[in-house]
Design a protein around this motif. Structure first.
Motif, short mmCIF file in Angstrom:
data_model
loop_
_atom_site.label_atom_id
_atom_site.label_comp_id
_atom_site.label_asym_id
_atom_site.label_seq_id
_atom_site.Cartn_x
_atom_site.Cartn_y
_atom_site.Cartn_z
N ARG A 39 -36.29 -3.06 -2.45
CA ARG A 39 -34.87 -2.72 -2.61
C ARG A 39 -34.62 -1.25 -2.24
NH1 ARG A 39 -30.08 -3.97 -5.96
NH2 ARG A 39 -30.98 -6.05 -6.18
N LEU A 40 -35.59 -0.39 -2.61
CA LEU A 40 -35.41 1.05 -2.41
C LEU A 40 -35.89 1.51 -1.03
CD1 LEU A 40 -36.61 2.32 -5.91
CD2 LEU A 40 -34.27 1.94 -5.14
N GLY A 41 -36.51 0.61 -0.26
CA GLY A 41 -37.02 1.00 1.05
C GLY A 41 -38.28 1.84 0.97
N LEU A 42 -38.95 1.82 -0.18
CA LEU A 42 -40.20 2.57 -0.32
C LEU A 42 -41.39 1.78 0.22
CD1 LEU A 42 -39.83 4.06 -3.93
CD2 LEU A 42 -39.38 5.20 -1.74
N ASP A 43 -41.22 0.46 0.33
CA ASP A 43 -42.35 -0.39 0.70
C ASP A 43 -42.89 -0.06 2.08
OD1 ASP A 43 -39.96 -1.31 1.77
OD2 ASP A 43 -40.51 -3.43 1.65
N ARG A 44 -42.02 0.44 2.97
CA ARG A 44 -42.51 0.70 4.34
C ARG A 44 -43.50 1.85 4.38
NH1 ARG A 44 -38.50 4.67 6.42
NH2 ARG A 44 -37.01 4.86 4.71
N HIS A 45 -43.56 2.65 3.31
CA HIS A 45 -44.54 3.73 3.26
C HIS A 45 -45.87 3.28 2.66
CE1 HIS A 45 -41.42 6.51 4.39
NE2 HIS A 45 -40.71 6.23 3.32
N LEU A 46 -45.90 2.07 2.10
CA LEU A 46 -47.04 1.65 1.28
C LEU A 46 -47.92 0.66 2.04
CD1 LEU A 46 -44.96 1.16 -1.99
CD2 LEU A 46 -46.52 3.06 -1.48
N ALA A 47 -49.20 1.00 2.17
CA ALA A 47 -50.14 0.11 2.86
C ALA A 47 -50.46 -1.11 2.01
CB ALA A 47 -51.43 0.88 3.18
N ALA A 48 -50.38 -0.97 0.69
CA ALA A 48 -50.64 -2.08 -0.23
C ALA A 48 -50.00 -1.73 -1.56
CB ALA A 48 -52.14 -2.32 -0.40
N GLN A 49 -49.75 -2.76 -2.38
CA GLN A 49 -49.11 -2.55 -3.68
C GLN A 49 -49.84 -3.37 -4.72
OE1 GLN A 49 -44.66 -2.33 -3.53
NE2 GLN A 49 -44.90 -3.18 -1.49
N PHE A 50 -50.27 -2.70 -5.79
CA PHE A 50 -51.02 -3.36 -6.86
C PHE A 50 -50.35 -3.16 -8.21
CE2 PHE A 50 -54.09 -2.53 -3.52
CZ PHE A 50 -54.73 -3.75 -3.41
N GLY A 51 -50.32 -4.23 -8.99
CA GLY A 51 -49.86 -4.18 -10.37
C GLY A 51 -50.49 -5.35 -11.10
N PRO A 52 -50.33 -5.41 -12.40
CA PRO A 52 -50.92 -6.52 -13.15
C PRO A 52 -50.27 -7.85 -12.79
CG PRO A 52 -50.15 -4.75 -14.60
CD PRO A 52 -49.63 -4.45 -13.24
N GLU A 53 -50.96 -8.92 -13.19
CA GLU A 53 -50.35 -10.24 -13.15
C GLU A 53 -49.41 -10.38 -14.35
OE1 GLU A 53 -50.97 -12.09 -10.48
OE2 GLU A 53 -52.36 -10.53 -9.85
N LEU A 54 -48.50 -11.35 -14.28
CA LEU A 54 -47.56 -11.54 -15.39
C LEU A 54 -48.28 -11.88 -16.69
CD1 LEU A 54 -44.70 -13.47 -13.57
CD2 LEU A 54 -44.51 -11.22 -14.66
N ASP A 55 -49.47 -12.48 -16.60
CA ASP A 55 -50.20 -12.86 -17.82
C ASP A 55 -50.97 -11.68 -18.42
OD1 ASP A 55 -52.42 -12.47 -16.21
OD2 ASP A 55 -53.09 -14.56 -16.28
N GLY A 56 -50.83 -10.49 -17.84
CA GLY A 56 -51.48 -9.32 -18.41
C GLY A 56 -52.81 -8.97 -17.77
N THR A 57 -53.28 -9.81 -16.84
CA THR A 57 -54.52 -9.48 -16.13
C THR A 57 -54.34 -8.16 -15.38
OG1 THR A 57 -55.01 -11.81 -15.85
CG2 THR A 57 -56.16 -10.28 -14.38
N ARG A 58 -55.29 -7.24 -15.60
CA ARG A 58 -55.26 -5.88 -15.04
C ARG A 58 -54.11 -5.03 -15.57
NH1 ARG A 58 -57.62 -8.97 -11.06
NH2 ARG A 58 -55.65 -9.59 -10.13
N ASN A 59 -53.69 -5.30 -16.82
CA ASN A 59 -52.79 -4.36 -17.51
C ASN A 59 -53.45 -3.00 -17.64
OD1 ASN A 59 -50.36 -5.63 -17.98
ND2 ASN A 59 -50.81 -6.18 -20.09
N ASP A 60 -54.76 -3.01 -17.76
CA ASP A 60 -55.51 -1.75 -17.86
C ASP A 60 -55.58 -1.12 -16.47
OD1 ASP A 60 -57.48 0.13 -19.13
OD2 ASP A 60 -58.73 -0.74 -17.55
N LYS A 61 -55.08 0.12 -16.35
CA LYS A 61 -54.97 0.70 -15.01
C LYS A 61 -56.33 1.03 -14.41
CE LYS A 61 -51.13 2.53 -13.46
NZ LYS A 61 -50.02 3.44 -13.05
N ALA A 62 -57.32 1.31 -15.24
CA ALA A 62 -58.66 1.53 -14.69
C ALA A 62 -59.16 0.25 -14.01
CB ALA A 62 -59.63 1.96 -15.79
#
Ligand SMILES: [Mg+2]
Length: 218
Positions: free
Chosen positions: A116-139
Motif C-alpha cells: 500500500r505504501l510503495g515500500l515493497d519495491r525497495h525490499l528484496a524479501a519480507q519476513f514476519g511470523p505466521e498467523l499461528d505465532g510461528t517465528r514470533n521470536d525475532k531471533a
C-alpha cells in the motif's frame, strides 16, 4: 555493501493509531478496562499475544482474534510513514545494500502494508511470523531468513527500535543499528553498533557500520 534487515513498526512506519485502537477495542470487548492510549505504546513491536497476557486477558488468543478482526477491517492502514524513510531506502539501495523486511507483524499483514505504501519495491524479501505465532521470536525469524536470502550474518545489519530487535541481532551474531524515533527507550538500544536519530541519516549510519563488518563487500 550489506544485507540490511529492517524492522517495520516504529522503524519504517508509525502504526500507533491502528494498533493501539485495535488493542483498546479488543480489551473493551472482553470487559477489561483498557489503560489510557498513551500508556499502551509498549505494545508496539513485541508479539501481541504476549502483550494481551500482560494486559490481563484471560484468553490471550481470543483477544488476538478480536484484535485481528478490527485490524484487518481497515485499522492496519491507520498509520504513517516516518518522514524521509522512502528516500532513505532508495539511497541505501543505490548504495548497493540489499534490503529485507524482518517484522514481528505477521507477514500476511506486513506485505499488504508495504505494498500500500510503495515500500515493497525497495525490499528484496519480507519476513514476519505466521498467523499461528510461528517465528514470533525475532531471533528465530532472522535465523529463518538468513539462509533463505543467502545472507551471511557477518555481512548483515539489523535495524530496529526495540530491544527485541537488538537481542535478535545479537543472537544471530549480526550488527545492530538502533533507531531513536520509534517506541524503544534509550536503554533498550544499549549495545548497538550505532544509534540513528533521523531517517535521513540512515544511509550513512548503515554504510558506516557495514564497512566495519568482517564479511561485507566494499
Ligand atoms: Mg519496532
Amino acid at each position: 555493501m550489506a544485507t540490511v534487515f529492517l524492522d517495520l513498526d516504529g522503524t519504517l512506519i508509525d502504526p500507533r493509531p491502528g494498533i493501539i485502537g485495535s488493542v483498546v477495542h479488543a480489551l473493551t470487548a472482553l470487559g477489561i478496562a483498557p489503560p489510557p492510549a498513551e500508556d499502551l505504546e509498549w505494545v508496539i513491536g513485541p508479539p501481541l499475544i504476549d502483550s494481551f497476557a500482560r494486559l490481563g486477558a484471560p484468553d490471550p488468543a481470543a483477544a488476538l482474534d478480536i484484535y485481528r478482526a478490527r485490524y484487518t477491517d481497515g485499522a492496519m492502514f491507520d498509520l504513517r510513514i516516518y518522514d524521509g524513510i522512502p528516500q532513505a531506502l532508495q539511497a541505501l539501495r543505490r548504495g548497493g545494500h540489499r534490503l529485507v523486511l524482518a517484522t514481528a507483524k505477521p507477514h500476511v499483514f506486513a506485505t499488504r502494508i508495504t505494498a500500500r505504501l510503495g515500500l515493497d519495491r525497495h525490499l528484496a524479501a519480507q519476513f514476519g511470523p505466521e498467523l499461528d505465532g510461528t517465528r514470533n521470536d525475532k531471533a528465530a525469524l532472522l535465523a529463518h531468513a538468513l539462509p533463505l536470502v543467502g545472507a551471511d550474518a557477518a555481512a548483515s545489519v539489523m535495524v530496529g527500535d526495540r530491544h527485541h530487535d537488538r537481542e535478535a541481532a545479537q543472537a544471530n551474531a549480526m550488527a545492530f543499528v538502533g533507531v531513536s524515533w520509534g517506541y524503544g527507550s534509550p536503554g533498550e538500544l544499549f549495545g548497538a553498533a550505532a544509534i540513528c536519530d533521523a531517517p535521513s541519516d540512515l544511509p550513512d549510519v548503515i554504510t558506516a557500520v557495514a564497512s566495519g563488518l568482517p564479511h561485507a563487500d566494499s
